[in-house]
Design a protein around this motif. Structure first.
Motif, PDB file in Angstrom:
ATOM      1  N   VAL A  34       0.845  -1.204   0.000  1.00  0.00           N
ATOM      2  CA  VAL A  34       0.000   0.000   0.000  1.00  0.00           C
ATOM      3  C   VAL A  34       0.873   1.244   0.000  1.00  0.00           C
ATOM      4  O   VAL A  34       0.635   2.176  -0.775  1.00  0.00           O
ATOM      5  N   ALA A  35       1.882   1.275   0.841  1.00  0.00           N
ATOM      6  CA  ALA A  35       2.775   2.433   0.906  1.00  0.00           C
ATOM      7  C   ALA A  35       3.433   2.672  -0.445  1.00  0.00           C
ATOM      8  O   ALA A  35       3.463   3.819  -0.943  1.00  0.00           O
ATOM      9  N   HIS A  36       3.935   1.619  -1.055  1.00  0.00           N
ATOM     10  CA  HIS A  36       4.588   1.740  -2.358  1.00  0.00           C
ATOM     11  C   HIS A  36       3.599   2.283  -3.397  1.00  0.00           C
ATOM     12  O   HIS A  36       3.930   3.187  -4.174  1.00  0.00           O
ATOM     13  N   ALA A  37       2.385   1.742  -3.419  1.00  0.00           N
ATOM     14  CA  ALA A  37       1.371   2.184  -4.386  1.00  0.00           C
ATOM     15  C   ALA A  37       0.996   3.654  -4.183  1.00  0.00           C
ATOM     16  O   ALA A  37       0.656   4.352  -5.142  1.00  0.00           O
ATOM     17  N   ALA A  38       1.070   4.119  -2.950  1.00  0.00           N
ATOM     18  CA  ALA A  38       0.731   5.517  -2.647  1.00  0.00           C
ATOM     19  C   ALA A  38       1.924   6.449  -2.824  1.00  0.00           C
ATOM     20  O   ALA A  38       1.775   7.671  -2.756  1.00  0.00           O
ATOM     21  N   GLY A  39       3.109   5.881  -3.010  1.00  0.00           N
ATOM     22  CA  GLY A  39       4.303   6.711  -3.176  1.00  0.00           C
ATOM     23  C   GLY A  39       4.808   7.295  -1.879  1.00  0.00           C
ATOM     24  O   GLY A  39       5.384   8.383  -1.860  1.00  0.00           O
ATOM     25  N   VAL A  40       4.589   6.557  -0.776  1.00  0.00           N
ATOM     26  CA  VAL A  40       5.101   7.007   0.526  1.00  0.00           C
ATOM     27  C   VAL A  40       5.889   5.861   1.148  1.00  0.00           C
ATOM     28  O   VAL A  40       5.777   4.709   0.732  1.00  0.00           O
ATOM     29  N   SER A  41       6.653   6.183   2.162  1.00  0.00           N
ATOM     30  CA  SER A  41       7.389   5.142   2.871  1.00  0.00           C
ATOM     31  C   SER A  41       6.423   4.393   3.789  1.00  0.00           C
ATOM     32  O   SER A  41       5.331   4.883   4.104  1.00  0.00           O
ATOM     33  N   LYS A  42       6.838   3.217   4.228  1.00  0.00           N
ATOM     34  CA  LYS A  42       6.003   2.484   5.179  1.00  0.00           C
ATOM     35  C   LYS A  42       5.844   3.302   6.460  1.00  0.00           C
ATOM     36  O   LYS A  42       4.768   3.340   7.055  1.00  0.00           O
ATOM     37  N   GLY A  43       6.914   3.996   6.866  1.00  0.00           N
ATOM     38  CA  GLY A  43       6.832   4.871   8.040  1.00  0.00           C
ATOM     39  C   GLY A  43       5.809   5.980   7.841  1.00  0.00           C
ATOM     40  O   GLY A  43       5.092   6.352   8.773  1.00  0.00           O
ATOM     41  N   GLY A  44       5.736   6.511   6.610  1.00  0.00           N
ATOM     42  CA  GLY A  44       4.732   7.532   6.305  1.00  0.00           C
ATOM     43  C   GLY A  44       3.323   6.976   6.424  1.00  0.00           C
ATOM     44  O   GLY A  44       2.424   7.628   6.963  1.00  0.00           O
ATOM     45  N   LEU A  45       3.130   5.757   5.943  1.00  0.00           N
ATOM     46  CA  LEU A  45       1.825   5.113   6.080  1.00  0.00           C
ATOM     47  C   LEU A  45       1.499   4.909   7.557  1.00  0.00           C
ATOM     48  O   LEU A  45       0.383   5.221   7.999  1.00  0.00           O
ATOM     49  N   LEU A  46       2.473   4.403   8.317  1.00  0.00           N
ATOM     50  CA  LEU A  46       2.244   4.140   9.743  1.00  0.00           C
ATOM     51  C   LEU A  46       1.996   5.419  10.538  1.00  0.00           C
ATOM     52  O   LEU A  46       1.358   5.378  11.592  1.00  0.00           O
ATOM     53  N   HIS A  47       2.479   6.540  10.035  1.00  0.00           N
ATOM     54  CA  HIS A  47       2.191   7.830  10.678  1.00  0.00           C
ATOM     55  C   HIS A  47       0.689   8.115  10.631  1.00  0.00           C
ATOM     56  O   HIS A  47       0.117   8.641  11.582  1.00  0.00           O
ATOM     57  N   HIS A  48       0.055   7.760   9.518  1.00  0.00           N
ATOM     58  CA  HIS A  48      -1.379   8.023   9.340  1.00  0.00           C
ATOM     59  C   HIS A  48      -2.257   6.882   9.843  1.00  0.00           C
ATOM     60  O   HIS A  48      -3.365   7.118  10.335  1.00  0.00           O
ATOM     61  N   PHE A  49      -1.773   5.664   9.692  1.00  0.00           N
ATOM     62  CA  PHE A  49      -2.517   4.474  10.102  1.00  0.00           C
ATOM     63  C   PHE A  49      -1.546   3.576  10.859  1.00  0.00           C
ATOM     64  O   PHE A  49      -0.702   2.926  10.250  1.00  0.00           O
ATOM     65  N   PRO A  50      -1.630   3.535  12.190  1.00  0.00           N
ATOM     66  CA  PRO A  50      -0.614   2.861  12.998  1.00  0.00           C
ATOM     67  C   PRO A  50      -0.511   1.356  12.790  1.00  0.00           C
ATOM     68  O   PRO A  50       0.478   0.744  13.186  1.00  0.00           O
ATOM     69  N   ASN A  51      -1.530   0.759  12.157  1.00  0.00           N
ATOM     70  CA  ASN A  51      -1.479  -0.680  11.890  1.00  0.00           C
ATOM     71  C   ASN A  51      -2.479  -1.023  10.787  1.00  0.00           C
ATOM     72  O   ASN A  51      -3.235  -0.170  10.331  1.00  0.00           O
ATOM     73  N   ARG A  52      -2.447  -2.259  10.387  1.00  0.00           N
ATOM     74  CA  ARG A  52      -3.305  -2.724   9.293  1.00  0.00           C
ATOM     75  C   ARG A  52      -4.782  -2.583   9.653  1.00  0.00           C
ATOM     76  O   ARG A  52      -5.611  -2.204   8.831  1.00  0.00           O
ATOM     77  N   GLU A  53      -5.134  -2.890  10.902  1.00  0.00           N
ATOM     78  CA  GLU A  53      -6.530  -2.777  11.339  1.00  0.00           C
ATOM     79  C   GLU A  53      -7.034  -1.341  11.209  1.00  0.00           C
ATOM     80  O   GLU A  53      -8.160  -1.108  10.766  1.00  0.00           O
ATOM     81  N   ALA A  54      -6.200  -0.381  11.581  1.00  0.00           N
ATOM     82  CA  ALA A  54      -6.608   1.028  11.473  1.00  0.00           C
ATOM     83  C   ALA A  54      -6.856   1.408  10.018  1.00  0.00           C
ATOM     84  O   ALA A  54      -7.806   2.138   9.709  1.00  0.00           O
ATOM     85  N   LEU A  55      -6.029   0.909   9.120  1.00  0.00           N
ATOM     86  CA  LEU A  55      -6.209   1.178   7.692  1.00  0.00           C
ATOM     87  C   LEU A  55      -7.499   0.532   7.186  1.00  0.00           C
ATOM     88  O   LEU A  55      -8.276   1.158   6.461  1.00  0.00           O
ATOM     89  N   VAL A  56      -7.754  -0.698   7.571  1.00  0.00           N
ATOM     90  CA  VAL A  56      -8.971  -1.404   7.152  1.00  0.00           C
ATOM     91  C   VAL A  56     -10.214  -0.677   7.668  1.00  0.00           C
ATOM     92  O   VAL A  56     -11.185  -0.473   6.930  1.00  0.00           O
ATOM     93  N   LEU A  57     -10.179  -0.282   8.934  1.00  0.00           N
ATOM     94  CA  LEU A  57     -11.327   0.443   9.500  1.00  0.00           C
ATOM     95  C   LEU A  57     -11.560   1.756   8.766  1.00  0.00           C
ATOM     96  O   LEU A  57     -12.703   2.135   8.487  1.00  0.00           O
ATOM     97  N   GLU A  58     -10.492   2.449   8.425  1.00  0.00           N
ATOM     98  CA  GLU A  58     -10.655   3.724   7.719  1.00  0.00           C
ATOM     99  C   GLU A  58     -11.168   3.505   6.301  1.00  0.00           C
ATOM    100  O   GLU A  58     -11.932   4.322   5.784  1.00  0.00           O
ATOM    101  N   LEU A  59     -10.777   2.417   5.672  1.00  0.00           N
ATOM    102  CA  LEU A  59     -11.340   2.078   4.357  1.00  0.00           C
ATOM    103  C   LEU A  59     -12.855   1.881   4.467  1.00  0.00           C
ATOM    104  O   LEU A  59     -13.617   2.368   3.629  1.00  0.00           O
TER     105      LEU A  59
END
Length: 179
Positions: A34-59
């Motif tokens: 997901v981070a790669h597809a968005a053009g951000v680092s994994k750390g950048g993704l984790l800054h916005h969504f601390p884990n996979r569950e948080a990302l799924v819930l936000e989706l």
């Protein structure tokens, strides 16, 4: 994709990328992908969504927001007669959106716990509250809303799908209940 320091734009890009990756890879997608597809680092993704569950819930929240925004667009912002919000809810519930359907099917196995669904409760409760406030008897309002929800979810299960004529008849009956 161009880089940005706008947190809202980054979150939106991450959600868009997560939806694309989920549709492509399925529920086993990784945060790295997901981070790669968005053009951000994994750390950048984790800054916005601390884990996979948080990302799924936000989706899931994002899908609900989009649906409710479509209802609001059909309903409009002016003072309306009783039942107008429910008529907009009916209209949007009966619209076919293949991409939304595919994303919901792909997302469903990831929303597999009562705790996750409970965390979505406030957002999902917005429709219940809006129906309650639409100016028609509350029992009828909730029957219309729940019938729409049942129709909509039934589209995912082949055995409960209505043919075109039955769907049109149901839609007209529900609209009649809001007048």
């Amino acid at each position: 994709m161009p880089r940005t320091r706008d947190p809202e734009q980054t979150r939106a890009r991450l959600l868009e990328a997560a939806a694309s990756v989920l549709l492509e890879v399925g529920p086993t997608f990784s945060l790295e992908t997901v981070a790669h597809a968005a053009g951000v680092s994994k750390g950048g993704l984790l800054h916005h969504f601390p884990n996979r569950e948080a990302l799924v819930l936000e989706l899931a929240r994002d899908l609900n927001r989009r649906f409710m925004n479509r209802v609001a667009a059909v309903h409009g912002n002016s003072v309306t007669p009783p039942g107008a919000w429910l008529r907009a809810y009916i209209e949007v519930s009966f619209q076919e959106d293949a991409q939304e359907r595919s994303l919901i099917v792909a997302l469903s196995p990831l929303l597999d716990s009562v705790q996750m669904l409970d965390r979505l409760g406030p957002e999902l409760g917005e429709a219940t509250q809006a129906a309650r406030m639409d100016g028609i008897p509350v029992g009828r309002a909730q029957a219309v809303r729940l019938a729409c929800d049942g129709y909509w979810s039934g589209q995912f299960i082949h055995a409960t799908r209505l043919d075109t004529a039955e769907a049109a008849a149901l839609k007209e009956e529900l609209i009649a209940w809001t007048r």
